[in-house]
Design a protein around this motif. Structure first.
Motif, short mmCIF file in Angstrom:
data_model
loop_
_atom_site.label_atom_id
_atom_site.label_comp_id
_atom_site.label_asym_id
_atom_site.label_seq_id
_atom_site.Cartn_x
_atom_site.Cartn_y
_atom_site.Cartn_z
N GLY A 298 -15.37 0.51 -13.88
CA GLY A 298 -16.25 1.58 -14.32
C GLY A 298 -17.67 1.34 -13.86
N GLY A 299 -18.51 2.32 -14.05
CA GLY A 299 -19.90 2.22 -13.65
C GLY A 299 -20.67 1.26 -14.56
N GLY A 300 -21.85 0.90 -14.07
CA GLY A 300 -22.69 0.01 -14.87
C GLY A 300 -23.10 0.65 -16.19
N GLY A 442 -16.66 -4.41 -11.19
CA GLY A 442 -17.46 -3.21 -10.95
C GLY A 442 -17.87 -3.03 -9.51
N GLY A 443 -17.69 -4.10 -8.69
CA GLY A 443 -18.22 -4.03 -7.34
C GLY A 443 -17.21 -4.26 -6.24
N LEU A 455 -7.90 -0.21 -16.10
CA LEU A 455 -8.52 0.61 -17.14
C LEU A 455 -9.94 0.91 -16.73
N CYS A 456 -10.34 2.16 -16.85
CA CYS A 456 -11.69 2.57 -16.46
C CYS A 456 -12.49 2.94 -17.70
N MET A 457 -13.68 2.35 -17.83
CA MET A 457 -14.59 2.71 -18.92
C MET A 457 -15.53 3.81 -18.41
N GLU A 480 -14.75 -1.78 0.26
CA GLU A 480 -16.13 -1.98 0.70
C GLU A 480 -16.91 -2.72 -0.37
N GLY A 481 -17.93 -3.45 0.03
CA GLY A 481 -18.81 -4.11 -0.93
C GLY A 481 -18.22 -5.41 -1.41
N GLY A 482 -18.82 -5.99 -2.42
CA GLY A 482 -18.39 -7.28 -2.94
C GLY A 482 -18.89 -7.49 -4.33
N ALA A 483 -18.29 -8.46 -4.98
CA ALA A 483 -18.67 -8.76 -6.35
C ALA A 483 -19.93 -9.59 -6.36
N GLY A 484 -20.73 -9.43 -7.36
CA GLY A 484 -21.95 -10.21 -7.48
C GLY A 484 -22.50 -10.15 -8.86
#
Length: 581
Positions: A298-300, A442-443, A455-457, A480-484
């Motif tokens: 989910g989004g921030g 999230g990323g 599950l998506c919040m 695309e992108g990465g966790a951080g």
């Protein structure tokens, strides 16, 4: 596996034991002295030593028989500036008057003790008995306050108040025996011990003085939570979140719930809904988080970490009104994070970290200052060794290079040059071995292809997006992108499932216990030592680990995983990897 030196099978410091042996026996297994007499005699003794040197307070050590309870002065401080004196009161079952339905099963009895500890602390605080007198100058009057280890939002096995199997009550507290300079203020001490204390005992430790409905509800909530937690394995679940739960807290510095009028109450999507039947709440619908690999996306600021934090604490029972009373988690679930700078000794991290530069091995990895990736690898290996069956992970507190490597980075840095095998390549193998993972992501979409459930919040509500995530995983070879880490997020304690300072104190006592027990005998693995420690605490309570041998009133039981975490980070301990069974 890491081998440790043996536990001493005999000898050691005499310990206080047996305080809940029999309802009719209110004498302790450990005693600082004989029974001394009546409250009038205690008052007379305090009058006698008024104005004498502070050491005269040692004359009141022992037991004093009050109407309806016995006061035990276990340890008298040697100086007005030293740690306060340790005392306790023992109320016989007939005086405490606790109904039998509060004493069994065990979760109800622990909840009853928890409730009494709260009321005892409240009684002291309401009378101002917990406020220390402010001395004016060295010779000014000081001390006089009573200290009670008051619980927070969790119902834990603790030493502040204990209830015996047949209903007697033992409450432990400290008293800063008052002084002027280093002279006894006996009359003041008399008012604390012979006048104020009986009022506190009467108000908080006798069933007749309590809100019986609130006490019963406290016990009912704990029994329901225990029943829900016990139901998880048969249903193939890691955790359960009841519909209507209030997950967010009032603010970042509080464990109190956000007012229900502001909070979005939890509700499970139909595809992930489970119904439990509980002893008191009856049929309860909620979100069932299944074994295997579950992603929370989910989004921030939409509630992902809030849900995970509720699951972290779900290994313990919570008090009525917390909002998360029926958020329960596998008791062997462990929160995992990166921990730059931690000490690692003798851990096989080779499944995650292979060859290191200059031929440095990772099968018995040693570092006084581990990196984010090596520390996270060690944390997982240590948790599994201690018996974890579920891992809780938030990408915000994880090492990026440990979690994923996207296609572009793999193209630039070949596998032969990269020692880290990212967690995404191991998470399914762990699930196959019975270790589930619940992860906030999230990323990075790299985990979509290995997840069982996604599950998506969205605005604090849970949606099941598993099919959509699997379709995306099929369409894209790499996300695309990465966790951080989220910028500006304040650091949290590395061992996040210690929820009260009383547990941290008990972890410290456990390290002392290990230091006392290890010098002699055959070597033990860390799990074997944890089994021994758990067995002693199960049999004797938390008094089994106190280094002084005296009853302590400020401990709450930690899990074996948090004790193992402390041992594994103990910089002066020598841990060796062992082979074989």
């Amino acid at each position: 596996m890491k081998g440790m030196q043996s536990i001493n099978q005999s000898g050691g410091t005499p310990r206080y034991t047996g305080h809940i042996r029999k309802a009719e026996d209110d004498a302790p297994g450990w005693s600082p002295g004989p029974r001394r007499g009546s409250p009038a005699q205690l008052a007379s003794e305090l009058e006698r030593i008024d104005g004498k040197g502070y050491g005269a307070y040692h004359d009141i050590a022992g037991g004093w028989d009050f109407p309806g309870f016995t006061l035990w002065v276990d340890r008298v401080q040697g100086d007005p500036y030293a740690s306060p004196s340790r005392c306790r009161v023992v109320v016989p079952a007939g005086t405490a008057g606790l109904p039998s339905h509060l004493l069994r099963p065990r979760p109800r009895r622990l909840a009853c003790a928890d409730f009494l500890a709260r009321r005892f602390g409240e009684a002291v605080a309401a009378a101002g008995g917990d406020v220390r007198a402010a001395a004016v100058g060295w010779a000014g009057a000081k001390g006089g306050e009573m200290g009670v280890d008051v619980p927070g939002q969790y119902v834990l096995e603790r030493t502040a108040v204990q209830v015996g199997h047949e209903g007697h009550v033992e409450a432990r507290f400290t008293v800063a025996l008052p002084a002027a300079g280093r002279s006894v203020l006996g009359r003041w001490a008399r008012s604390v011990l012979t006048e104020a204390l009986p009022r506190y005992v009467n108000a908080a430790l006798r069933h007749a003085s309590l809100d019986a409905a609130a006490l019963a509800a406290h016990a009912d909530a704990a029994e329901d939570a225990a029943a829900a937690r016990a139901a998880l394995p048969a249903l193939g679940l890691v955790a359960f979140v009841a519909d209507g739960a209030v997950l967010p807290r009032a603010d970042g510095a509080s464990q109190a719930p956000m007012p229900a009028a502001w909070a979005v109450l939890s509700r499970a999507p139909e595809s992930q809904a489970v119904v439990l039947t509980l002893p008191h709440a009856g049929r309860v619908r909620g979100l069932g988080i299944r074994r295997g690999v579950t992603l929370i996306v989910g989004g921030g600021f939409h509630g992902k970490s809030t849900l995970l934090q509720a699951l972290e604490g779900g290994v313990y029972d919570r008090i009525p009104g917390d909002g998360r009373e029926l958020v329960v988690t596998d008791p062997r679930a462990v929160k995992i994070r990166a921990e730059d700078g931690r000490r690692v000794c003798g851990v096989d991290i080779s499944p995650f970290i292979g060859h290191l530069p200059r031929g440095r091995g990772t099968r018995a990895f040693l570092s006084a200052d581990a990196s984010g990736s090596t520390s996270q690898a060690a944390n997982i290996q240590e948790a599994v060794e201690a018996g974890a069956t579920a891992l809780l992970i938030d990408e915000d507190t994880s090492a990026t290079n440990f979690m994923i490597r996207d296609a572009r980075m793999r193209a630039l840095v070949s596998r032969g040059k990269e020692p880290i095998t990212p967690f995404v390549e191991h998470v399914r193998r762990l699930a196959a071995c019975g270790v589930s993972t619940v992860m906030v992501i999230g990323g990075s979409g790299d985990y979509f292809g290995v997840a069982d459930t996604v599950l998506c919040m969205e605005e604090y509500e849970v949606r099941d997006v598993t099919e959509q995530a699997k379709r995306i995983a099929t369409e894209f070879a790499a996300a695309e992108g990465g966790a951080g880490r989220e910028e500006g997020r304040p650091p949290r304690d590395a061992v996040e499932q210690l929820v009260e300072i009383s547990q941290t104190r008990a972890v410290g006592e456990s390290l002392r216990w290990a230091a006392r027990m290890l010098p002699q005998g055959p070597a033990l693995t860390l799990p074997q030592m944890l089994d021994r420690l758990d067995a002693e605490m199960d049999q004797e309570g938390l008094d089994a680990i106190t280094h002084s041998g005296e009853p302590a009133g400020d401990l709450a039981r930690p899990r074996r995983f948090e004790i193992a975490a402390a041992i594994n980070r103990w910089r002066s301990a020598h841990l060796e990897q062992c082979t074989g069974s």
